[in-house]
Motif scaffolding. Structure first.
Motif, PDB file in Angstrom:
ATOM      1  N   ALA A 159      -6.928  -5.055  -0.628  1.00  0.00           N
ATOM      2  CA  ALA A 159      -5.981  -4.274  -1.425  1.00  0.00           C
ATOM      3  C   ALA A 159      -6.728  -3.374  -2.403  1.00  0.00           C
ATOM      4  O   ALA A 159      -6.398  -2.189  -2.550  1.00  0.00           O
ATOM      5  N   LYS A 160      -7.754  -3.917  -3.055  1.00  0.00           N
ATOM      6  CA  LYS A 160      -8.547  -3.117  -3.998  1.00  0.00           C
ATOM      7  C   LYS A 160      -9.293  -2.004  -3.274  1.00  0.00           C
ATOM      8  O   LYS A 160      -9.397  -0.889  -3.778  1.00  0.00           O
ATOM      9  N   THR A 180      -7.981   5.432  -1.650  1.00  0.00           N
ATOM     10  CA  THR A 180      -6.885   6.390  -1.796  1.00  0.00           C
ATOM     11  C   THR A 180      -7.070   7.238  -3.042  1.00  0.00           C
ATOM     12  O   THR A 180      -6.981   8.473  -2.984  1.00  0.00           O
ATOM     13  N   VAL A 181      -7.340   6.601  -4.166  1.00  0.00           N
ATOM     14  CA  VAL A 181      -7.514   7.342  -5.422  1.00  0.00           C
ATOM     15  C   VAL A 181      -8.723   8.266  -5.324  1.00  0.00           C
ATOM     16  O   VAL A 181      -8.659   9.435  -5.720  1.00  0.00           O
ATOM     17  N   ARG A 187      -2.990   3.992 -12.906  1.00  0.00           N
ATOM     18  CA  ARG A 187      -1.657   3.462 -12.570  1.00  0.00           C
ATOM     19  C   ARG A 187      -1.440   3.495 -11.059  1.00  0.00           C
ATOM     20  O   ARG A 187      -0.882   2.560 -10.480  1.00  0.00           O
ATOM     21  N   GLN A 188      -1.872   4.579 -10.412  1.00  0.00           N
ATOM     22  CA  GLN A 188      -1.743   4.693  -8.963  1.00  0.00           C
ATOM     23  C   GLN A 188      -2.540   3.578  -8.279  1.00  0.00           C
ATOM     24  O   GLN A 188      -2.053   2.943  -7.338  1.00  0.00           O
ATOM     25  N   TYR A 189      -3.743   3.318  -8.767  1.00  0.00           N
ATOM     26  CA  TYR A 189      -4.587   2.248  -8.222  1.00  0.00           C
ATOM     27  C   TYR A 189      -3.868   0.907  -8.311  1.00  0.00           C
ATOM     28  O   TYR A 189      -3.814   0.156  -7.336  1.00  0.00           O
ATOM     29  N   GLU A 190      -3.311   0.598  -9.488  1.00  0.00           N
ATOM     30  CA  GLU A 190      -2.608  -0.674  -9.674  1.00  0.00           C
ATOM     31  C   GLU A 190      -1.394  -0.776  -8.756  1.00  0.00           C
ATOM     32  O   GLU A 190      -1.128  -1.821  -8.168  1.00  0.00           O
ATOM     33  N   SER A 237       1.145  -3.137  -4.013  1.00  0.00           N
ATOM     34  CA  SER A 237       1.867  -2.890  -2.782  1.00  0.00           C
ATOM     35  C   SER A 237       1.143  -3.504  -1.583  1.00  0.00           C
ATOM     36  O   SER A 237       1.768  -4.119  -0.707  1.00  0.00           O
ATOM     37  N   GLN A 238      -0.171  -3.357  -1.534  1.00  0.00           N
ATOM     38  CA  GLN A 238      -0.951  -3.923  -0.441  1.00  0.00           C
ATOM     39  C   GLN A 238      -0.865  -5.452  -0.433  1.00  0.00           C
ATOM     40  O   GLN A 238      -0.744  -6.065   0.625  1.00  0.00           O
ATOM     41  N   LYS A 239      -0.929  -6.052  -1.620  1.00  0.00           N
ATOM     42  CA  LYS A 239      -0.828  -7.509  -1.704  1.00  0.00           C
ATOM     43  C   LYS A 239       0.533  -7.985  -1.214  1.00  0.00           C
ATOM     44  O   LYS A 239       0.635  -9.005  -0.526  1.00  0.00           O
TER      45      LYS A 239
END
Length: 112
Positions: free
Chosen positions: A30-31, A37-38, A11-14, A19-21
């Motif tokens: 973004a990916k 980060t994760v 969920r954090q990744y998504e 947010s980046q997009k």
């Protein structure tokens, strides 16, 4: 997403990807930001087999908050990150170099 990630980490990744997009990053960038980060959070929590010193000892991604992404304050990679890259490139004398010296040595190695 890797099978080692928990539901919360997915969920954090998504969330980070979206947010980046929204901030104008390309889908690939973004990916990448989200995965880094994760994975850094996983390393800090001891959920990975190996972790770099900068992942464990440096600020968490949430605390960093883009401080090294062209905003005020320290810019560019940390000294530890430069040192790790210098070690990978076998630059001699790296342990006695300052951050600026490491950056210059890496630039010379890249341009040579």
């Amino acid at each position: 997403m890797p099978k080692e990630w928990t539901d919360k980490q997915e969920r954090q990744y998504e969330h980070i990807t979206d947010s980046q997009k929204e901030q104008g990053a390309s889908p690939e960038r973004a990916k990448e930001v989200a995965a880094r980060t994760v994975n850094k959070n996983r390393a800090r929590a001891g959920q990975t087999k190996t972790a770099s010193r900068s992942s464990v000892e440096d600020k968490s991604p949430q605390q960093c908050g883009g401080q090294r992404s062209g905003r005020k304050g320290p810019k560019g990679p940390t000294r530890d990150q430069l040192y790790n890259e210098a070690r990978q490139r076998n630059i001699e004398g790296r342990s006695k170099m300052s951050k600026s010296q490491l950056a210059a040595a890496l630039d010379r190695k890249k341009n040579a």
